[in-house]
Design a protein around this motif. Structure first.
Motif, mmCIF file in Angstrom:
data_model
loop_
_atom_site.group_PDB
_atom_site.id
_atom_site.type_symbol
_atom_site.label_atom_id
_atom_site.label_comp_id
_atom_site.label_asym_id
_atom_site.label_seq_id
_atom_site.Cartn_x
_atom_site.Cartn_y
_atom_site.Cartn_z
ATOM 1 N N TRP A 1 12.673 -8.882 5.083
ATOM 2 C CA TRP A 1 12.611 -8.327 3.733
ATOM 3 C C TRP A 1 13.456 -9.146 2.762
ATOM 4 N N LYS A 2 14.672 -9.514 3.165
ATOM 5 C CA LYS A 2 15.548 -10.301 2.295
ATOM 6 C C LYS A 2 14.926 -11.642 1.927
ATOM 7 N N ALA A 3 14.114 -12.194 2.824
ATOM 8 C CA ALA A 3 13.475 -13.485 2.556
ATOM 9 C C ALA A 3 12.489 -13.397 1.399
ATOM 10 N N LYS A 4 12.105 -12.185 1.016
ATOM 11 C CA LYS A 4 11.171 -12.009 -0.099
ATOM 12 C C LYS A 4 11.874 -11.970 -1.455
ATOM 13 N N SER A 5 13.190 -12.087 -1.450
ATOM 14 C CA SER A 5 13.929 -12.212 -2.699
ATOM 15 C C SER A 5 13.703 -13.601 -3.278
ATOM 16 N N ALA A 6 13.468 -13.666 -4.585
ATOM 17 C CA ALA A 6 13.281 -14.972 -5.237
ATOM 18 C C ALA A 6 14.560 -15.789 -5.205
ATOM 19 N N LEU A 7 15.681 -15.129 -5.057
ATOM 20 C CA LEU A 7 16.960 -15.826 -5.020
ATOM 21 C C LEU A 7 17.302 -16.319 -3.631
ATOM 22 N N ALA A 8 16.512 -15.931 -2.635
ATOM 23 C CA ALA A 8 16.735 -16.410 -1.277
ATOM 24 C C ALA A 8 16.091 -17.772 -1.054
ATOM 25 N N GLY A 9 15.227 -18.188 -1.994
ATOM 26 C CA GLY A 9 14.573 -19.490 -1.885
ATOM 27 C C GLY A 9 13.523 -19.547 -0.807
ATOM 28 N N ALA A 10 13.053 -18.379 -0.347
ATOM 29 C CA ALA A 10 12.063 -18.354 0.721
ATOM 30 C C ALA A 10 10.665 -18.546 0.163
ATOM 31 N N ASN B 1 0.849 -1.189 0.000
ATOM 32 C CA ASN B 1 0.000 0.000 0.000
ATOM 33 C C ASN B 1 0.888 1.244 0.000
ATOM 34 N N GLY B 2 1.493 1.521 -1.165
ATOM 35 C CA GLY B 2 2.565 2.503 -1.226
ATOM 36 C C GLY B 2 3.871 1.756 -1.028
ATOM 37 N N TYR B 3 4.767 2.347 -0.229
ATOM 38 C CA TYR B 3 6.044 1.703 0.064
ATOM 39 C C TYR B 3 6.086 1.339 1.544
ATOM 40 N N GLY B 4 5.590 0.139 1.831
ATOM 41 C CA GLY B 4 5.505 -0.307 3.220
ATOM 42 C C GLY B 4 6.620 -1.239 3.641
ATOM 43 N N GLU B 5 7.651 -1.398 2.791
ATOM 44 C CA GLU B 5 8.691 -2.379 3.113
ATOM 45 C C GLU B 5 9.503 -2.046 4.359
ATOM 46 N N TRP B 6 9.510 -0.759 4.740
ATOM 47 C CA TRP B 6 10.270 -0.379 5.931
ATOM 48 C C TRP B 6 9.626 -0.888 7.220
ATOM 49 N N ASN B 7 8.422 -1.432 7.120
ATOM 50 C CA ASN B 7 7.783 -2.018 8.296
ATOM 51 C C ASN B 7 8.241 -3.460 8.546
ATOM 52 N N LEU B 8 9.096 -3.987 7.669
ATOM 53 C CA LEU B 8 9.671 -5.315 7.869
ATOM 54 C C LEU B 8 11.112 -5.189 8.350
ATOM 55 N N ALA B 9 11.499 -6.088 9.274
ATOM 56 C CA ALA B 9 12.906 -6.194 9.632
ATOM 57 C C ALA B 9 13.684 -6.608 8.386
#
Length: 416
Positions: free
Chosen positions: A392-401, A380-388
């Protein structure tokens, strides 16, 4: 005593060089036979050896896109290989250890004609051509922030795709972020508020002022996956991080504070969204998305019936769902004492103008307090700063998460 008559091939170095191309010249001349016959046979042998032979894995006019171009030499070692398209674009590649095979680093793009030229270690050359099939569907993207812009320390890189991206890892591999000071950061995937595929890159912490950022999206020839289509071009953008500014909003004390380089610049009394229902404001770390000036705000566009229809000055968008900071002189009696708006952060005309003139797109707005309806959603806009950062890194496709598509989150309201 028998006599052996030796015949010598006529010396024509210029002609041999012209027709030899890639050949290795090694004709064996015998000591018997007639002169004319021996000379003719030798020239025939030379001509047969003068052809350099290469094979290319992609052939014809409907070759499969998305495959690396592979050039193999039949004999000898490759010296150079050039693969270019009709527009002059060039595919870079690497030679194998034995020098017999060259493979492009990137894949062949759809709907493209290619010319191949290979040279061997004997000075010869060979050419080939092929074309790839046209794509059934083309995927495009929208980049934020804008090219050559100056933004605040909270602004992420954000890419929204026209069509679904299923091959997230393959796409992410082609996204290269370069910063002037080796800033650590990560990509994270989500579903955009619009329902489209989206990937953002945010640094571990807020940017340092003055950082220069470049994104190279080398996507030409990459397949999005089922229903997504092909990318048929590369993209490049960049921006500079401007002043180190931060806006802090306390919903419970009803004040907005603007900081620059850690120093308080302005303390503004305000009134936020009415708590206890859909008119409440969001809390969390958000980012100023745009400065929109004077706009018409209608309650019906955010599901609040006909509660208001106003022209609103100094409007600063904080979420896609319609939460703004803006001038709200009609709420003057509540500034600094109560939250009585329809979801937005309202200030006096003078204070709203000061904040509007001071802030940059990309400035973080950190909103705290109990008088909220929840935390702003990731998309909802740029809400990524609400994640540790680890989350956030776990949402990378290359992280395999798992769960790389991100959260759809909740919606908010446009208030006055």
């Amino acid at each position: 005593m028998s006599r052996i008559r030796r015949h010598t091939l006529p010396r024509r170095p210029a002609r041999i060089a012209a027709i030899a191309g890639t050949a290795v010249l090694a004709a064996a001349l015998t000591a018997c036979g007639g002169g004319d016959s021996s000379s003719s046979d030798a020239k025939s042998d030379l001509k047969a050896q003068k052809k350099t032979e290469i094979s290319v894995n992609l052939t014809g006019k409907q070759a499969k896109a998305g495959e690396p171009v592979k050039v193999t030499l039949a004999d000898g070692r490759l010296q150079t290989v050039s693969v270019t398209d009709a527009k002059g674009g060039r595919l870079e590649g690497r030679l194998s250890a034995d020098g017999k095979t060259w493979t492009s680093v990137r894949t062949a793009a759809p709907g493209t004609s290619y010319s191949v030229e290979a040279k061997d270690d004997k000075g010869g050359s060979a050419k080939a051509e092929f074309a790839t099939a046209a794509p059934d569907k083309v995927n495009k993207l929208t980049l934020a922030p804008g090219k050559d812009s100056t933004v605040g320390v909270g602004q992420p890189l954000s890419i929204v795709f026209d069509h679904p991206v299923k091959n997230k890892a393959e796409v992410e591999k082609q996204l290269k972020v370069t910063t002037s000071n080796n800033t650590e950061g990560s990509w994270g995937w989500m579903e955009d508020y619009s329902g489209k595929s989206r990937v953002d890159w945010r640094p571990k912490d807020y940017w340092k002022s003055g950082t220069k950022v470049t994104l190279e999206a080398n996507l030409n020839g990459v397949d999005s996956g089922p229903s997504g289509g092909w990318f048929v071009k590369d993209y490049k953008t960049g921006f500079t991080v401007g002043k180190n500014q931060l806006v802090k909003i306390d919903l419970d004390s009803h004040h907005l504070k603007l900081f620059r380089d850690g120093e308080l610049v302005k303390d503004v009394p305000m009134s936020a969204g009415t708590p206890g229902g859909e008119k409440a404001s969001w809390r969390g770390k958000t980012v100023l998305m745009s400065k929109e000036g004077t706009i018409n705000m209608k309650s019906e566009t955010v599901g609040l019936g006909d509660a208001y229809d106003k022209m609103v000055d100094y409007s600063m968008r904080l979420t896609w769902s319609g939460m703004y900071a803006h001038a709200a002189p009609w709420n003057a009696s509540y500034f600094g004492s109560a939250n009585k708006s329809s979801g937005c952060i309202g200030m006096s005309d003078a204070n709203a103008k000061f904040v509007y003139d001071s802030v940059q797109v990309g400035d973080p707005f950190e909103i705290t307090g109990d008088d909220a309806k929840g935390t702003q959603a990731l998309n909802n806009g740029y809400g990524e700063w609400n994640l540790a950062y680890d989350a956030w890194k776990a949402k990378s496709a290359l992280a395999g998460a798992a769960g790389n598509t991100g959260a759809t989150g909740s919606t908010g309201t446009t208030g006055n």
